[in-house]
Scaffold this motif. Sequence first.
Motif, mmCIF file in Angstrom:
data_model
loop_
_atom_site.group_PDB
_atom_site.id
_atom_site.type_symbol
_atom_site.label_atom_id
_atom_site.label_comp_id
_atom_site.label_asym_id
_atom_site.label_seq_id
_atom_site.Cartn_x
_atom_site.Cartn_y
_atom_site.Cartn_z
ATOM 1 N N LYS A 97 36.016 46.945 43.126
ATOM 2 C CA LYS A 97 35.735 45.733 42.372
ATOM 3 C C LYS A 97 36.483 45.842 41.054
ATOM 4 O O LYS A 97 36.528 46.910 40.444
ATOM 5 C CB LYS A 97 34.227 45.609 42.124
ATOM 6 C CG LYS A 97 33.822 44.397 41.299
ATOM 7 C CD LYS A 97 32.316 44.298 41.169
ATOM 8 C CE LYS A 97 31.801 45.238 40.130
ATOM 9 N NZ LYS A 97 30.400 44.997 39.736
ATOM 10 N N PHE A 98 37.096 44.739 40.623
ATOM 11 C CA PHE A 98 37.785 44.756 39.333
ATOM 12 C C PHE A 98 37.780 43.368 38.721
ATOM 13 O O PHE A 98 37.614 42.361 39.406
ATOM 14 C CB PHE A 98 39.218 45.290 39.464
ATOM 15 C CG PHE A 98 40.165 44.414 40.232
ATOM 16 C CD1 PHE A 98 41.004 43.515 39.575
ATOM 17 C CD2 PHE A 98 40.252 44.491 41.617
ATOM 18 C CE1 PHE A 98 41.885 42.709 40.275
ATOM 19 C CE2 PHE A 98 41.132 43.691 42.329
ATOM 20 C CZ PHE A 98 41.958 42.809 41.657
ATOM 21 N N LEU A 99 37.955 43.337 37.413
ATOM 22 C CA LEU A 99 38.053 42.085 36.680
ATOM 23 C C LEU A 99 39.483 41.591 36.787
ATOM 24 O O LEU A 99 40.404 42.216 36.270
ATOM 25 C CB LEU A 99 37.645 42.291 35.219
ATOM 26 C CG LEU A 99 37.637 41.045 34.337
ATOM 27 C CD1 LEU A 99 36.754 39.953 34.909
ATOM 28 C CD2 LEU A 99 37.173 41.419 32.935
ATOM 29 N N CYS A 100 39.668 40.505 37.499
ATOM 30 C CA CYS A 100 40.988 39.935 37.749
ATOM 31 C C CYS A 100 41.233 38.802 36.756
ATOM 32 O O CYS A 100 40.416 37.891 36.649
ATOM 33 C CB CYS A 100 41.048 39.415 39.184
ATOM 34 S SG CYS A 100 42.639 38.723 39.675
ATOM 35 N N GLU A 101 42.323 38.874 36.038
ATOM 36 C CA GLU A 101 42.649 37.807 35.088
ATOM 37 C C GLU A 101 42.846 36.483 35.814
ATOM 38 O O GLU A 101 42.504 35.435 35.315
ATOM 39 C CB GLU A 101 43.898 38.164 34.278
ATOM 40 C CG GLU A 101 43.606 39.086 33.130
ATOM 41 C CD GLU A 101 42.563 38.534 32.172
ATOM 42 O OE1 GLU A 101 42.667 37.364 31.740
ATOM 43 O OE2 GLU A 101 41.622 39.274 31.855
ATOM 44 N N GLY A 102 43.413 36.537 36.994
ATOM 45 C CA GLY A 102 43.576 35.345 37.810
ATOM 46 C C GLY A 102 44.593 34.362 37.264
ATOM 47 O O GLY A 102 44.677 34.161 36.059
ATOM 48 N N VAL A 103 45.370 33.797 38.143
ATOM 49 C CA VAL A 103 46.363 32.802 37.761
ATOM 50 C C VAL A 103 45.674 31.506 37.339
ATOM 51 O O VAL A 103 46.086 30.858 36.388
ATOM 52 C CB VAL A 103 47.344 32.548 38.933
ATOM 53 C CG1 VAL A 103 48.256 31.384 38.643
ATOM 54 C CG2 VAL A 103 48.148 33.800 39.226
ATOM 55 N N ASP A 150 47.370 36.760 42.673
ATOM 56 C CA ASP A 150 46.156 37.562 42.524
ATOM 57 C C ASP A 150 46.028 38.572 43.667
ATOM 58 O O ASP A 150 45.518 39.676 43.481
ATOM 59 C CB ASP A 150 44.923 36.667 42.489
ATOM 60 C CG ASP A 150 44.902 35.712 41.301
ATOM 61 O OD1 ASP A 150 45.841 35.727 40.483
ATOM 62 O OD2 ASP A 150 43.935 34.936 41.197
ATOM 63 N N ALA A 151 46.492 38.199 44.851
ATOM 64 C CA ALA A 151 46.453 39.099 46.005
ATOM 65 C C ALA A 151 47.409 40.275 45.805
ATOM 66 O O ALA A 151 47.145 41.378 46.272
ATOM 67 C CB ALA A 151 46.805 38.337 47.279
#
Length: 164
Positions: A97-103, A150-151
């Motif tokens: 699990k991680f904190l994804c900044e995301g596009v 993100d992938a």
Amino acid sequence: MDELVDQVDERDRVVGVVERGEAIRGRLLHRIATIVCRDADGRFLVHRRADATPLFPGQFNWMLGGAVDTGESYEAAAARELTEELGVVTRPRFVLKFLCEGVISPYWLGLHEVVVTGPVRPDPSEVAWHAWVTPAELSALAARDSFVPDAREALNRYRALNSA
């Protein structure tokens, strides 16, 4: 009404409930559960997202998944999404699990893995095309502009974890 998701903080603690669209528009942290499918030979399932999907239409991905509903665990959401998108009923194994900044918006990404031994029945409203690919073929796909950004980050983290 849009689906409801838990709004979470930087430690993944629930701080409220919001509609998913509001979470994305407001860049509010929420949870996403994803699943990586492998076959008995170690190949990865990759797919091209349907052109009508609202996020990343027509792009390639190596993960399936979606929003974790309010009150739902990452694991339950991963199992639900796997059934909805591929017709596979099983309990995926939690990987990271991680904190994804995301596009589009930031979120907590829970990545799960499953070995698929039977046939898959992709939902055509989600998956336009799919194939089983080797790790080298997955790397080549991930380098393309048409791969969900993100992938790509999740793939890098998955590889780092599995090479340790």
